[in-house]
Design a protein around this motif. Structure first.
Motif, PDB file in Angstrom:
ATOM      1  N   CYS A  18       0.938  -0.944  -0.239  1.00  0.00           N
ATOM      2  CA  CYS A  18      -0.139   0.591   0.217  1.00  0.00           C
ATOM      3  C   CYS A  18       1.234   0.664   0.139  1.00  0.00           C
ATOM      4  CB  CYS A  18      -1.249   0.087   1.163  1.00  0.00           C
ATOM      5  SG  CYS A  18      -2.216  -0.979   1.208  1.00  0.00           S
ATOM      6  N   ARG A  80     -10.989 -10.250   1.094  1.00  0.00           N
ATOM      7  CA  ARG A  80     -10.512  -9.563   1.548  1.00  0.00           C
ATOM      8  C   ARG A  80      -9.249  -9.015   0.763  1.00  0.00           C
ATOM      9  NH1 ARG A  80     -12.663  -4.211   4.933  1.00  0.00           N
ATOM     10  NH2 ARG A  80     -11.488  -3.066   4.451  1.00  0.00           N
ATOM     11  N   ASP A  81      -7.702  -9.889   1.864  1.00  0.00           N
ATOM     12  CA  ASP A  81      -6.851  -9.769   1.787  1.00  0.00           C
ATOM     13  C   ASP A  81      -6.416  -9.618   0.001  1.00  0.00           C
ATOM     14  OD1 ASP A  81      -5.942  -9.078   4.035  1.00  0.00           O
ATOM     15  OD2 ASP A  81      -6.071 -10.597   4.522  1.00  0.00           O
ATOM     16  N   ARG A  83      -8.714  -9.318  -2.592  1.00  0.00           N
ATOM     17  CA  ARG A  83      -9.062  -8.713  -3.510  1.00  0.00           C
ATOM     18  C   ARG A  83      -7.927  -7.198  -2.819  1.00  0.00           C
ATOM     19  NH1 ARG A  83     -13.694  -9.589  -0.129  1.00  0.00           N
ATOM     20  NH2 ARG A  83     -13.468  -7.818   0.468  1.00  0.00           N
ATOM     21  N   LEU A  84      -8.017  -6.825  -1.959  1.00  0.00           N
ATOM     22  CA  LEU A  84      -6.344  -6.056  -1.761  1.00  0.00           C
ATOM     23  C   LEU A  84      -5.609  -6.159  -2.734  1.00  0.00           C
ATOM     24  CD1 LEU A  84      -5.635  -3.404  -0.326  1.00  0.00           C
ATOM     25  CD2 LEU A  84      -4.857  -4.470   1.159  1.00  0.00           C
ATOM     26  N   ALA A  87      -6.124  -5.980  -6.587  1.00  0.00           N
ATOM     27  CA  ALA A  87      -7.167  -3.838  -6.831  1.00  0.00           C
ATOM     28  C   ALA A  87      -5.910  -3.144  -6.362  1.00  0.00           C
ATOM     29  CB  ALA A  87      -7.968  -3.304  -6.188  1.00  0.00           C
ATOM     30  N   LEU A 147      -9.093   3.063   2.580  1.00  0.00           N
ATOM     31  CA  LEU A 147     -10.453   2.071   2.281  1.00  0.00           C
ATOM     32  C   LEU A 147     -11.939   2.754   2.435  1.00  0.00           C
ATOM     33  CD1 LEU A 147      -8.888  -1.197   3.419  1.00  0.00           C
ATOM     34  CD2 LEU A 147      -8.875  -0.059   0.766  1.00  0.00           C
ATOM     35  N   ILE A 214     -12.110  -3.390  -2.963  1.00  0.00           N
ATOM     36  CA  ILE A 214     -11.520  -4.446  -1.689  1.00  0.00           C
ATOM     37  C   ILE A 214     -12.682  -4.073  -0.371  1.00  0.00           C
ATOM     38  CG2 ILE A 214      -9.741  -3.976   0.471  1.00  0.00           C
ATOM     39  CD1 ILE A 214      -8.331  -2.206  -2.761  1.00  0.00           C
TER      40      ILE A 214
END
Length: 234
Positions: A18, A80-81, A83-84, A87, A147, A214
């Motif tokens: 990130c 979700r991880d 998806r992150l 993304a 987020l 996300i």
């Protein structure tokens, strides 16, 4: 204890990804800002700076994309991880393309300087939409950092303002070129610059849509805006 260590390391890897994304976003923001100053001032040195910075943007894209692939291979993230990570991979592609558009603005500006010098066309819409595009990209990156799906919806909605400025400028440009055919060459360069800025807005919007993906787990690309808003507020 071992599981906790692995989880902590995984979180560090995600945070590092990130941070790299935001670093790349900052470089692209600067690149667009310099490109717009180059256009406003008709400054060749600034045009050259934009073109030179493209190497840094491209290098960051390759570095971050490789890190995403490695993280998926080593950690096998889910839900979700995952998806992150996906993304982030898509967001850096949009950032790299936004950088390409900034470079296009600089190169077209350089061409105007070399071939036309001063021009008589009022390009206020280009300058305004350029600043709007910078602001929109900054907001989309802020949404990604936090987020914040609700704020991301606003970015998607605000992109329409850049589209409207682009359409307004195109209408005016057609009138200019019809009245003075000698302005056609410069007018086409200005059209490409305006289109590049409009595309930067689109890339900012895409990054905002990834935030909703996300957080909510829903792909909101190409969906009606009312559905997008409902999804973000669920």
């Amino acid at each position: 204890m071992q599981d906790k260590h692995l989880s902590s390391q995984f979180d560090e890897d995600l945070n590092s990804l990130c941070a790299k994304l935001l670093q790349m976003g900052g470089v692209v923001e600067q690149q667009i800002d310099i490109a717009m100053r180059a256009f406003s001032e008709m400054n060749l040195d600034l045009c050259n700076q934009v073109v030179e910075r493209e190497k840094t943007v491209n290098s960051l894209e390759v570095e971050i994309d490789s890190a995403c692939v490695e993280l998926i291979a080593r950690r096998q993230p889910t839900a979700r991880d995952l998806r992150l990570v996906m993304a982030i991979s898509k967001a850096i592609t949009n950032l790299e393309r936004a950088g390409d558009e900034a470079e296009r603005v600089a190169k077209r500006t350089r061409r105007i300087i070399n071939e036309a010098g001063n021009f008589k066309i009022n390009a206020a819409e280009i300058k305004l939409s350029g600043q709007m595009a910078i602001d929109l990209l900054r907001q989309s990156l802020d949404c990604f950092a936090r987020l914040d799906a609700v704020a991301a919806v606003k970015v998607v909605q605000d992109d329409k303002q850049i589209d409207e400025e682009f359409r307004g400028f195109v209408r005016k440009l057609i009138t200019y070129m019809a009245e003075d055919p000698k302005m056609i060459s410069t007018g086409l360069d200005l059209l490409f610059i305006a289109k590049a800025i409009e595309r930067i807005g689109d890339h900012a919007k895409n990054i905002a849509e990834f935030v909703i993906y996300i957080v909510k787990g829903a792909d909101v690309r190409h969906v009606p805006q009312d559905d997008l808003i409902r999804e973000a507020h669920k």
